[in-house]
Design a protein around this motif. Structure first.
Motif, PDB file in Angstrom:
ATOM      1  N   LEU A 138       0.814  -1.213   0.000  1.00  0.00           N
ATOM      2  CA  LEU A 138       0.000   0.000   0.000  1.00  0.00           C
ATOM      3  C   LEU A 138       0.850   1.266   0.000  1.00  0.00           C
ATOM      4  O   LEU A 138       0.425   2.298  -0.527  1.00  0.00           O
ATOM      5  N   TYR A 139       2.025   1.186   0.578  1.00  0.00           N
ATOM      6  CA  TYR A 139       2.923   2.341   0.567  1.00  0.00           C
ATOM      7  C   TYR A 139       3.301   2.690  -0.866  1.00  0.00           C
ATOM      8  O   TYR A 139       3.169   3.834  -1.309  1.00  0.00           O
ATOM      9  N   ASP A 140       3.765   1.699  -1.608  1.00  0.00           N
ATOM     10  CA  ASP A 140       4.147   1.975  -2.991  1.00  0.00           C
ATOM     11  C   ASP A 140       2.937   2.347  -3.838  1.00  0.00           C
ATOM     12  O   ASP A 140       3.018   3.201  -4.724  1.00  0.00           O
ATOM     13  N   LEU A 141       1.796   1.699  -3.575  1.00  0.00           N
ATOM     14  CA  LEU A 141       0.584   2.026  -4.321  1.00  0.00           C
ATOM     15  C   LEU A 141       0.220   3.498  -4.121  1.00  0.00           C
ATOM     16  O   LEU A 141      -0.108   4.201  -5.085  1.00  0.00           O
ATOM     17  N   PHE A 142       0.316   3.971  -2.896  1.00  0.00           N
ATOM     18  CA  PHE A 142       0.021   5.376  -2.611  1.00  0.00           C
ATOM     19  C   PHE A 142       0.990   6.292  -3.358  1.00  0.00           C
ATOM     20  O   PHE A 142       0.587   7.291  -3.964  1.00  0.00           O
ATOM     21  N   ILE A 143       2.273   5.935  -3.334  1.00  0.00           N
ATOM     22  CA  ILE A 143       3.289   6.739  -4.016  1.00  0.00           C
ATOM     23  C   ILE A 143       3.014   6.815  -5.516  1.00  0.00           C
ATOM     24  O   ILE A 143       3.063   7.890  -6.127  1.00  0.00           O
ATOM     25  N   GLN A 144       2.703   5.655  -6.109  1.00  0.00           N
ATOM     26  CA  GLN A 144       2.507   5.610  -7.553  1.00  0.00           C
ATOM     27  C   GLN A 144       1.282   6.423  -7.980  1.00  0.00           C
ATOM     28  O   GLN A 144       1.314   7.133  -8.990  1.00  0.00           O
ATOM     29  N   VAL A 145       0.225   6.320  -7.219  1.00  0.00           N
ATOM     30  CA  VAL A 145      -0.993   7.059  -7.566  1.00  0.00           C
ATOM     31  C   VAL A 145      -0.786   8.555  -7.372  1.00  0.00           C
ATOM     32  O   VAL A 145      -1.156   9.374  -8.231  1.00  0.00           O
ATOM     33  N   MET A 146      -0.169   8.940  -6.261  1.00  0.00           N
ATOM     34  CA  MET A 146       0.046  10.361  -5.996  1.00  0.00           C
ATOM     35  C   MET A 146       1.000  10.989  -7.006  1.00  0.00           C
ATOM     36  O   MET A 146       0.845  12.156  -7.386  1.00  0.00           O
ATOM     37  N   SER A 147       1.981  10.217  -7.459  1.00  0.00           N
ATOM     38  CA  SER A 147       2.927  10.758  -8.451  1.00  0.00           C
ATOM     39  C   SER A 147       2.254  10.989  -9.798  1.00  0.00           C
ATOM     40  O   SER A 147       2.773  11.737 -10.641  1.00  0.00           O
ATOM     41  N   ARG A 148       1.085  10.351 -10.001  1.00  0.00           N
ATOM     42  CA  ARG A 148       0.345  10.524 -11.254  1.00  0.00           C
ATOM     43  C   ARG A 148      -0.808  11.510 -11.098  1.00  0.00           C
ATOM     44  O   ARG A 148      -1.664  11.601 -11.980  1.00  0.00           O
ATOM     45  N   GLY A 149      -0.839  12.233  -9.982  1.00  0.00           N
ATOM     46  CA  GLY A 149      -1.852  13.269  -9.812  1.00  0.00           C
ATOM     47  C   GLY A 149      -2.982  12.916  -8.882  1.00  0.00           C
ATOM     48  O   GLY A 149      -3.896  13.712  -8.694  1.00  0.00           O
ATOM     49  N   GLY A 150      -2.975  11.708  -8.327  1.00  0.00           N
ATOM     50  CA  GLY A 150      -4.016  11.325  -7.393  1.00  0.00           C
ATOM     51  C   GLY A 150      -5.063  10.420  -8.030  1.00  0.00           C
ATOM     52  O   GLY A 150      -5.056  10.125  -9.227  1.00  0.00           O
ATOM     53  N   TYR A 151      -5.998   9.965  -7.185  1.00  0.00           N
ATOM     54  CA  TYR A 151      -7.010   8.984  -7.590  1.00  0.00           C
ATOM     55  C   TYR A 151      -7.831   9.458  -8.780  1.00  0.00           C
ATOM     56  O   TYR A 151      -8.016   8.712  -9.756  1.00  0.00           O
ATOM     57  N   ASP A 152      -8.354  10.669  -8.717  1.00  0.00           N
ATOM     58  CA  ASP A 152      -9.225  11.156  -9.793  1.00  0.00           C
ATOM     59  C   ASP A 152      -8.482  11.239 -11.123  1.00  0.00           C
ATOM     60  O   ASP A 152      -9.020  10.861 -12.173  1.00  0.00           O
TER      61      ASP A 152
END
Length: 735
Positions: A138-152
């Motif tokens: 989940l740590y890496d998942l959070f990093i990857q999503v946030m680096s792409r601008g977030g969930y939306d």
């Protein structure tokens, strides 16, 4: 220049620096014994002792005639240990800290979700959040999503498949996996992202700026968006220190995700106990929950597999990891075969260890008892099975190596090895252990039990990278260098090196002054480690190796030093020096091959042991109410203070309201302090004073006999190495 480009450059620079650094390390000697020299392994090592001792380890390549039968059992199941590579050096990692804080964050909102994250510090192993049987980081998942601008942003751009590729998922995934990953993020991480956006929005509003997604805090060493001049400064620091300089920044960044989200301060992040000290990402734990506590870290219980399973898993892991790495960092070898390049894999391994960013775990089948799992060499107990399962032509080859001195089942029993005189067989010391590894399986920094020699043979597989450091003064310098690199671990656990679960980059140790060398061991090659020499390493793929100990007379100064140190740190040795010397004196086979120098060395240490025993015995006789002589076969127990086996004699405090307590003669003072709570202090012994003196007499007779023999055949002049002089001087002090 784009953000991704800077991240790419940082990763490439780090790997290049590591590759260059390891190539500059001194290479351990590679020895090629002739057919004649290969007849006696201990004699060959002693002949080259000066050279090998100056490095600590050496590689030995057998003659071309060496061709033992392949006896490794591919089907035999064995238990493995699970090694978290990212925790081998840094016990508090960004991943663990993030998960711990996430658990607290979710516990206030949905306790059931928090429980599914798994146990503290072992999140990936116990998590219920999985895809295709693989726990999601989940740590890496959070990093990857946030680096792409977030969930939306990821959802609107339909980028969940790209995020999926960044996860280390072994095996094939179906078309629903991306959707499932999106649901996992939505259920466990989206609320945290919303809180972060709100928090940053309020912060920006105070500055009268519009909130922007890119202002969300990100770990600086995962996505480094610095300027070119800033990166050049960082590169210089990396060159000077050979480690990821922003680990602390990543820890702080992990904490910053939760700032102002939870208003709890000065409480332990695990048990919520109120803290009495200042809180930060390294000290946010009470004493019982502190991950630096010596009881908190060790290798986890792994899966039960056979060699075929682990070999297959290693290859799947290799390709899947480098595929995930490409998606995470935009870096991938230009040519496919580079993922098998030892220098590239070595750099990647130490990047994983030093940065502690990627939660990579591997399996290692270590310390496998060959009497149970089978030796890779011929043995008497397995011969009949081999005869029944093979044609007569193969039996001749089996028998050729059955008593070969380089057969690790035979080596400890050679008459020139002191431990052949022990009356007991000890797994891992006199009986070989088997080691079955995969890519990145690690053996951490350590030296052998009682500072003995060891011989390791690779039966088959890809290769292992070994690092070594000489014994004596160099070992002390090595320990000091290690303590400087990880001071917090030594502070919490002074006997850290005995646990064999900690590794530190050899380049860092080398820069601290430790004398480090390296070599690569391939199938069919031996590695010998010298007394007290520290060594560590890892596998470059599937490997199957076997190892055992031996000890020639020149080991005795090191044995004495180890004996003293074990008492200091309350470490129980595999055998006592008293037990060994009894065996040696009663072994005519060994004594007939002892030269004058070896006889003198034996006399020196037997005299030391007996003198100490008699001196302490006189003290005991004056303070004990009873004296009892025990049978030679009776066990006198282990010392309550230092865990050593009481071989010659013991003090036992009995009576009172508590159980009796046993003390060896090194801890007579402790027994005396313990005595007031007991009704009686008993001195027990197995050997009389006369019998102990006979040991010394026998050793002296041996010296006299060797002197007389020297008139007929003059002994070769023995010159001590500098290491032996240092160890001897150090060990001459009283225990």
């Amino acid at each position: 220049m784009s953000r991704a480009t800077f991240s790419h450059r940082q990763q490439i620079a780090q790997l290049d620096l590591y590759r260059e650094g390891f190539q500059k390390l001194p290479q351990a000697p590679t020895l090629y014994p002739s057919e004649e020299e290969f007849k006696d392994p201990i004699a060959f090592v002693k002949k080259n002792r000066g050279l090998i001792a100056s490095f600590g380890i050496a590689k030995i390549v057998p003659p071309k005639s060496w061709n033992p039968p392949r006896l490794v059992n591919d089907k035999k199941k064995f238990e493995t240990k699970k090694q978290n590579i990212y925790q081998l050096c840094n016990r508090i990692t960004p991943h663990d800290l993030f998960m711990l804080l996430l658990r607290r964050f979710l516990a206030k909102r949905d306790p059931e979700k928090a429980e599914k994250l798994g146990e503290t510090w072992t999140d990936l192993e116990s998590s219920e959040i999985m895809i295709n049987g693989n726990a999601i980081d989940l740590y890496d998942l959070f990093i990857q999503v946030m680096s792409r601008g977030g969930y939306d942003q990821v959802t609107s751009s339909d980028s969940w498949s790209q995020v999926l590729q960044c996860q280390l998922i072994l095996g094939d995934t179906d078309e629903n996996a991306s959707k499932l990953l999106q649901f996992i993020y939505r259920d466990y991480l989206l609320e945290l992202e919303r809180e972060q956006t709100r928090k940053r929005g309020l912060y920006q509003a105070e500055k009268k700026e519009e909130p922007r997604v890119k202002d969300i805090v990100e770990p600086t060493d995962r996505i480094d968006f610095c300027s070119k001049s800033e990166w050049n400064k960082k590169r210089k620091i990396v060159e000077e220190n050979y480690l990821d300089v922003s680990l602390k920044d990543s820890l702080k960044a992990a904490v910053s995700y939760f700032q102002d989200v939870s208003d709890v301060e000065l409480e332990c992040l695990v048990c919520s106990k109120k803290l009495e000290h200042e809180q930060n990402c390294f000290t946010a734990f009470c004493k019982d929950c502190d991950p630096l506590n010596k009881q908190k870290f060790g290798f986890l219980e792994g899966c039960v597999v056979n060699i075929e399973d682990l070999k297959e898993y290693s290859e799947i892991f290799r390709h899947r990891w480098f595929s995930a790495r490409k998606s995470r960092y935009g870096i991938y070898p230009k040519e496919e075969e580079l993922i098998n390049d030892p220098s590239y894999l070595e750099a990647e391994y130490w990047r994983l260890v030093d940065s502690s960013q990627d939660a990579v775990s591997v399996y290692y089948g270590s310390d496998l008892f060959t009497n149970l799992y089978g030796s890779g060499f011929p043995s008497f107990q397995e011969r009949q099975k081999f005869v029944e399962a093979n044609n007569p032509n193969k039996i001749e080859q089996y028998d050729k190596y059955l008593l070969h001195p380089w057969n690790l089942n035979v080596l400890p029993e050679l008459s020139s090895s002191l431990i052949s005189c022990l009356n007991v067989k000890i797994p891992g010391i006199t009986i070989p252990w088997l080691y079955v590894g995969m890519l990145f399986s690690s053996f951490c920094w350590h030296n052998e039990d009682s500072y003995m020699y060891s011989l390791n043979y690779m039966h088959e597989g890809e290769a292992k990278v070994w690092y070594g450091c000489p014994g004596g003064a160099n070992a002390a310098l090595f320990e000091a260098s290690l303590a400087v690199c990880v001071p917090e671990l030594f502070e919490a656990n002074p006997d850290l090196l005995y646990n064999m679960v900690t590794t530190v980059n050899p380049l860092r140790l080398s820069r601290m002054g430790a004398k480090i060398c390296r070599t690569i061991q391939r199938a069919g090659e031996f590695i010998v480690t010298m007394p007290q020499a520290y060594h560590a390493g890892f596998s470059l793929g599937y490997t199957c190796a076997e190892a055992v100990n031996f000890a020639s007379t020149d080991w005795l100064p090191f044995a004495w030093a180890a004996h003293s140190r074990y008492i200091k740190y309350s470490r129980a040795p595999a055998f006592t020096l008293e037990e060994l010397f009894i065996g040696v004196i009663n072994s005519p086979d060994f004594l007939t091959k002892t030269c004058l120098h070896e006889a003198k060395c034996l006399l020196t240490y037997i005299q030391k042991i007996v003198n100490f025993e008699l001196k302490q015995r006189n003290r005991c006789l004056g303070m004990c109410s009873r004296t009892v002589q025990r049978s030679k076969l009776e066990v006198l127990g282990d010392c309550s203070h230092c865990k050593h086996s009481c071989f010659f004699s013991s003090l036992v405090a009995v009576g009172g309201n508590e159980a009796s307590a046993t003390f060896c003669l090194h801890h007579v003072n402790e027994a005396a302090r313990y005595f007031p709570d007991r009704r009686e202090l008993i001195f027990s012994y197995k050997y009389s004073e006369e019998e102990l003196n006979l040991l010394v007499v026998r050793a002296r007779e041996l010296v006299v006999g060797r002197k007389q023999a020297s008139f007929v055949a003059t002994d070769a002049v023995h010159k001590k190495t500098s290491i032996e002089n240092i160890v001897t001087a150090h060990s001459d002090q009283k225990v």
